[in-house]
Scaffold this motif. Structure first.
Motif, short mmCIF file in Angstrom:
data_model
loop_
_atom_site.label_atom_id
_atom_site.label_comp_id
_atom_site.label_asym_id
_atom_site.label_seq_id
_atom_site.Cartn_x
_atom_site.Cartn_y
_atom_site.Cartn_z
N PRO B 382 10.20 -0.60 -14.68
CA PRO B 382 9.72 -1.70 -14.30
C PRO B 382 8.11 -1.66 -13.70
O PRO B 382 7.58 -2.55 -13.47
CB PRO B 382 10.66 -2.19 -13.30
CG PRO B 382 11.87 -1.62 -13.55
CD PRO B 382 11.44 -0.50 -14.05
N ALA B 383 8.08 -0.52 -13.00
CA ALA B 383 6.79 -0.11 -12.21
C ALA B 383 5.63 0.37 -13.02
O ALA B 383 4.90 1.14 -12.62
CB ALA B 383 7.11 0.90 -11.01
N GLN B 385 3.09 -0.66 -14.57
CA GLN B 385 1.60 -1.03 -14.45
C GLN B 385 1.20 -0.16 -13.20
O GLN B 385 0.28 0.56 -13.26
CB GLN B 385 1.67 -2.46 -13.57
CG GLN B 385 1.98 -3.57 -14.85
CD GLN B 385 0.92 -3.48 -15.98
OE1 GLN B 385 -0.28 -3.42 -15.84
NE2 GLN B 385 1.21 -3.74 -17.34
N ASN B 386 2.13 0.14 -12.11
CA ASN B 386 1.59 1.02 -11.06
C ASN B 386 1.33 2.35 -11.60
O ASN B 386 0.45 3.08 -11.16
CB ASN B 386 2.52 1.08 -9.91
CG ASN B 386 2.99 -0.33 -9.36
OD1 ASN B 386 3.04 -1.35 -10.32
ND2 ASN B 386 3.11 -0.52 -8.04
N ILE B 389 -1.79 2.55 -13.67
CA ILE B 389 -3.02 2.64 -12.77
C ILE B 389 -3.25 3.87 -11.96
O ILE B 389 -4.33 4.47 -11.97
CB ILE B 389 -2.94 1.45 -11.73
CG1 ILE B 389 -3.16 0.14 -12.34
CG2 ILE B 389 -3.87 1.51 -10.61
CD1 ILE B 389 -2.58 -1.01 -11.34
N SER B 420 7.44 1.46 -5.94
CA SER B 420 6.33 0.09 -5.66
C SER B 420 5.99 0.46 -4.09
O SER B 420 5.91 -0.68 -3.63
CB SER B 420 6.73 -1.25 -6.38
OG SER B 420 7.81 -1.76 -5.21
N LEU B 423 -0.25 1.05 -1.42
CA LEU B 423 -1.43 0.03 -2.32
C LEU B 423 -1.64 0.71 -3.59
O LEU B 423 -1.22 2.07 -3.83
CB LEU B 423 -2.82 0.11 -1.62
CG LEU B 423 -2.93 -0.86 -0.57
CD1 LEU B 423 -1.94 -0.34 0.87
CD2 LEU B 423 -4.21 -0.71 0.12
N ILE B 424 -2.15 -0.07 -4.61
CA ILE B 424 -2.66 0.44 -5.67
C ILE B 424 -4.01 0.42 -5.76
O ILE B 424 -4.57 -0.79 -5.16
CB ILE B 424 -2.05 -0.04 -7.23
CG1 ILE B 424 -2.24 -1.62 -6.86
CG2 ILE B 424 -0.44 0.06 -7.26
CD1 ILE B 424 -2.35 -2.15 -8.37
#
Lengths: 310, 425
Positions: B382-383, B385-386, B389, B420, B423-424
């Motif tokens: 689920p993470a 995107q992180n 990035i 999660s 910060l990203i």
């Protein structure tokens, strides 16, 4: 409504306090303002308060069941992260440089607009055109202009350079886009400030033999101070929140992201409401600090609301 | 009293405005006349007309049970995801069918925004479907979507410059070097911008080198020597004559344009470049050929990252049964064929790759199928995107990569990303 019974004390104090009519009028004034205040509270205070509330939670949209209270931990995470300080540094740099350049250019343009003898209307319109263009549209045209292959500006650079892909050239171009877009706004505010300078005073200085530089430094600028400070305040607050130009030009990549971009990425890409809200609240605090410094230290006020002894 | 009058007029106009808004909102409700239900399908914007055609056909074939309204999402993948996330976070009951990029099902399933496909639906949603595509729609052993189309990259090259296509990255760089020395077009077009495309490139290279970004249970970073080898390939390309000067800013479309403009000899891209070259550069088109994606080591074929769209049913939909039926119709053989022929998107149904109609206008069908059979899946978490990035920021710009150090950095960042935490950038 029955009039309040008046005591002897009232009668005695009467000259010190406002008259009954004045009090009633004030009450009516407050009543008439109330709906507007309620609306403002609903549309500004509520979201700000809600952001503050969210910033105290570990809340990731993807894991809604795991949301829980974490106190100030999110602020700790943001303030101890080099990512935040890097973004803040970039934001301050862009703000300081772009506002300084805008002030100098804006003042020059304001003087030109005021003094233009021929086609004054045309000059003013021409100067204001960049401000009238939608920021995102302007930003896209800059982006294309600086991209090799599609851009006329990139074609002027040595072959093989792609300035938007390197940190410092990209920041320079972001500042350029900002300056291009908002100098007219600065010029407009300063033009209003120039109107505060009485012509006779300037002429008197001229008669005394003051050069243009002396007139500007000793007469015009001091008299324009309230207008300059308001212009600086507006632009500094605006520049600190810079988002659209960066979003379009670089997307915040290669170390060009501002604090607003950082907040956006953490809210909308990482879906981390807690951290994202903490960043938003910190941006709000920074903006409030800037306003406080301007108002308390420099005595910024809207032109015309200055105390008499200026 | 003119003031009161104007106030009244304002109230009246405000009320009238509200009435208009209310009636418009009522019009959005999805139960029309005669019990005909309108299902809302949110998908990427398709200019070819294939998706609209599929929606229309399925509406007609439903026997009056439903019609499908095709709503176009923004062009960029990030914009698409954001819009869907906003709607689902707001429990939007008007989202019936979601077109999800293959990296999103895990995230949407974990958040409870899409429904599981169970029993017969599971079987119908996975019948005749490519394994790798089904894996993208699966989260923790359960199926949450059905693959609509699939996608994979091939190596595209110009046979007027390159006789035999290179089989490895090293061979490709050497050829580019020779072309540069001869003063001929020599760039290798690949997605080097700081965005998800860079993560895909890295994922492909890591898998090709025999590794993975995450451990099989997706709880920790794996990386290791294959990741270092992958980072080295990226760095070698970016610092060689083969690198397009715009590499750190290039996405799929810039790659396509550079190839069409004639400055490049190679392009690593999805099959959409083929019809585009045919339409835009008819004189270059006869020399435009394809080959399997280059390998990292000669002994192991490349594990190209699978792309595509999975269709899911919204958790808050009022007509879930109809939405499941409509989704199965949308991915039917006929519709996938139209989608492949008109829109250029590779099907997710295995048997279609042998279809004569498809292979006629899709001459590289066999190579696409071969690539999909050995395809790798992007980190499933689920993470994602992180994680993505962390990868794209650490390895950008590619010319600045320090393989050993960056992979060590990445290890730490991915660990944080999976929780999660923090910060990203």
């Amino acid at each position: 409504m029955t009039p309040p019974t008046r005591t002897r004390d009232d009668a005695v104090r009467k000259p010190a306090g406002p008259s009954r009519g004045a009090r009633e009028e004030r009450r009516l004034g407050l009543l008439l303002c109330a709906p507007a205040v309620v609306v403002i509270l609903a549309v500004t205070a509520y979201p700000i308060g809600y952001a503050g509330y969210l910033s105290l939670q570990r809340y990731d949209l993807r894991f809604p069941d795991q949301a829980h209270w974490v106190g100030l931990a999110n602020y700790g995470a943001v303030l101890t992260s080099p990512i935040w300080w890097q973004a803040l540094g970039i934001t301050v740099l862009i703000t300081v440089v772009s506002v300084a350049v805008e002030l100098a250019l804006g003042l020059a343009l304001a003087l030109v607009m005021q003094r233009a003898l021929l086609g004054r209307g045309t000059v003013r319109t021409a100067v204001l055109v960049p401000y009238g263009i939608v920021t995102v549209v302007a930003a896209y045209s800059w982006q294309y202009a600086w991209t090799p292959g599609t851009g006329y500006l990139a074609a002027l650079l040595p072959a093989g350079s792609a300035p938007l892909t390197e940190q410092w050239p990209a920041i320079g171009l972001i500042i350029l886009a900002e300056v291009w877009k908002t100098t007219p706004f600065m010029a407009l505010l300063l033009l209003a400030g120039l109107a505060l300078v009485p012509d006779e005073t300037v002429r008197a200085a001229m008669v005394d033999g003051a050069t243009f530089g002396q007139r500007l430094r000793l007469v015009i600028l001091p008299l324009m101070k309230p207008a300059i400070l308001v212009a600086l305040l507006f632009r500094t607050l605006d520049a600190f929140r810079i988002f659209d130009d960066i979003y379009v030009l670089t997307g915040g990549s290669h170390g060009t992201g501002s604090v607003s971009i950082l907040g956006y990425d953490n809210l909308f890409t990482a879906l981390n409401l807690g951290i994202g809200s903490a960043i938003s609240v910190l941006i709000f605090v920074c903006v409030a600090l800037i306003a406080l410094v301007f108002v308390k230290l420099f005595g910024t006020a809207a032109p015309g609301t200055e105390p008499e002894h200026r | 009293m003119p003031r009161v009058h104007s106030l009244r007029t304002r109230w009246a106009s405000a009320a009238a405005g509200l009435a208009v808004v209310a009636s418009t909102l009522a019009g959005c409700g999805n139960s029309g006349q005669n019990g005909l239900v309108t299902l809302n399908w949110y998908n990427f914007p398709d200019d070819s007309g294939a998706l609209q055609q599929a929606a229309d056909h399925c509406g007609q074939q439903s026997g009056g049970r439903y019609t499908i309204r095709y709503n176009k999402l923004p062009r960029g993948a990030d914009g698409q995801r954001q819009q869907l996330v906003r709607r689902m976070a707001a429990h939007d009951a008007d989202v019936d069918i979601l077109g999800l990029d293959v990296t999103w099902p895990a995230e949407f399933a974990e958040a409870g925004w899409i429904r599981e496909w169970t029993g017969q639906l599971h079987d119908r949603g996975t019948a005749d479907t490519l394994d790798a595509a089904v894996r993208t729609a699966t989260w923790q052993g359960r199926l949450y979507a059905t693959p609509y189309n699939s996608n994979t990259q091939l190596l595209w090259y110009r046979d007027d410059l390159v006789r035999t296509p290179p089989r490895t990255w090293a061979e490709m760089l050497a050829t580019a070097q020779d072309l540069a020395r001869a003063g001929k077009p020599h760039y290798v077009e690949v997605q080097g911008a700081q965005y998800e495309g860079l993560t895909v490139w890295f994922n492909t290279l890591v898998t090709s080198a025999g590794g993975a970004i995450l451990t099989p249970d997706a709880q920790a970073p794996s990386l290791g020597p294959p990741a270092v080898a992958a980072a080295k390939v990226m760095h070698d390309l970016a610092t060689s004559a083969a690198a397009d000067p715009s590499l750190p800013n290039q996405m799929e479309d810039q790659n396509r344009l550079a190839m069409e403009s004639g400055t490049a000899a190679f392009e690593l891209n999805y099959p959409f470049v083929y019809p585009s070259m045919k339409a835009n550069q008819p004189e270059l088109f006869p020399h435009f050929h394809w080959a399997p994606y280059p390998a990292v080591t000669p002994d192991r074929p490349a594990g190209v990252t699978i792309g595509g769209i999975d269709l899911a049913v919204g958790a808050y939909s009022r007509h879930a049964d109809l939405a499941f039926a409509a989704t199965l119709c949308l991915r039917s053989r006929d519709n996938q064929l139209t989608n492949a022929l008109k829109g250029g998107l590779p099907p997710s149904l295995r048997s279609l790759y042998q279809d004569a109609e498809l292979t006629r206008s899709y001459p590289f069908a066999a190579d696409v199928l071969a690539a999909l059979d050995t395809a790798s899946v992007r980190p499933q978490t689920p993470a994602y995107q992180n994680v993505s990035i962390a990868v794209s920021h650490t390895l950008s710009p590619p010319a600045g990569i320090r393989p050993e150090n960056d992979v060590a950095d990445l290890h730490r960042q991915i660990q944080d990303a999976l929780g999660s935490k923090g910060l990203i950038p």
